[in-house]
Scaffold this motif. Structure first.
Motif, short mmCIF file in Angstrom:
data_model
loop_
_atom_site.label_atom_id
_atom_site.label_comp_id
_atom_site.label_asym_id
_atom_site.label_seq_id
_atom_site.Cartn_x
_atom_site.Cartn_y
_atom_site.Cartn_z
N PRO A 200 -21.85 0.72 -30.89
CA PRO A 200 -22.98 1.44 -31.48
C PRO A 200 -22.87 2.96 -31.26
CG PRO A 200 -23.74 -0.37 -30.09
CD PRO A 200 -22.27 -0.24 -29.89
N VAL A 201 -23.37 3.72 -32.20
CA VAL A 201 -23.25 5.18 -32.15
C VAL A 201 -23.91 5.77 -30.90
CG1 VAL A 201 -23.81 7.32 -33.35
CG2 VAL A 201 -22.98 5.37 -34.64
N PRO A 202 -25.08 5.30 -30.43
CA PRO A 202 -25.64 5.87 -29.20
C PRO A 202 -24.72 5.70 -27.99
CG PRO A 202 -27.35 4.70 -30.39
CD PRO A 202 -26.04 4.40 -31.09
N GLU A 203 -24.02 4.57 -27.91
CA GLU A 203 -23.08 4.38 -26.81
C GLU A 203 -21.86 5.28 -26.95
OE1 GLU A 203 -22.02 0.36 -25.91
OE2 GLU A 203 -24.08 -0.34 -26.19
N ILE A 204 -21.43 5.51 -28.18
CA ILE A 204 -20.30 6.42 -28.41
C ILE A 204 -20.68 7.82 -27.96
CG2 ILE A 204 -18.82 7.48 -30.16
CD1 ILE A 204 -19.16 4.91 -31.81
#
Length: 129
Positions: free
Chosen positions: A61-65
């Motif tokens: 997911p983008v928030p984790e990236i």
């Protein structure tokens, strides 16, 4: 008499304002021709973008990236970019790739062992030498 004097000062002020605006725009055009477009530097550089595209392809997911990335320049050195900045950079990269006709993601490399047979593409590359 006072109203006429006020009107003359207002016209002079407007002329001065127009002159300043013209000089500002002219300076911006000269700076742009030299490669300086102003504004804040980009938070997400090409290496970070490549890394984030690879992680996104793997389903992260983008928030984790965004948490895994670190800003290298500017006043926020050492911090993670915002999720919004990362979404914007990914969208710009995909749009640029669509306009260029080039793939956004690099072609995967096939690791060849010495005893593996050559593909027709590899044979063609060897014959060009």
């Amino acid at each position: 008499m006072g109203a006429m004097f006020f009107a003359i000062l207002a016209v002079a002020g407007q002329i001065e304002r127009n002159y300043i605006r013209e000089k500002t725009l002219e300076g911006q055009v000269i700076a742009a021709s030299k490669g300086n477009h102003g504004g804040r530097p980009k938070v997400i550089d090409d290496d970070m973008l490549t890394f984030s595209v690879a992680l996104k392809d793997k389903g992260v997911p983008v928030p984790e990236i965004a948490k895994k990335l670190t800003i290298k320049t500017g006043k926020n050195v050492g911090r993670s970019p915002s999720v919004a900045s990362l979404y914007r950079a990914l969208a710009e990269a995909e749009e640029a790739a669509a306009h260029d006709g080039l793939p956004l993601r690099p072609k995967p490399v096939r690791i060849r062992r010495p005893d593996d047979p050559l593909t027709p593409e590899e044979i063609g590359l060897r014959e060009r030498r």
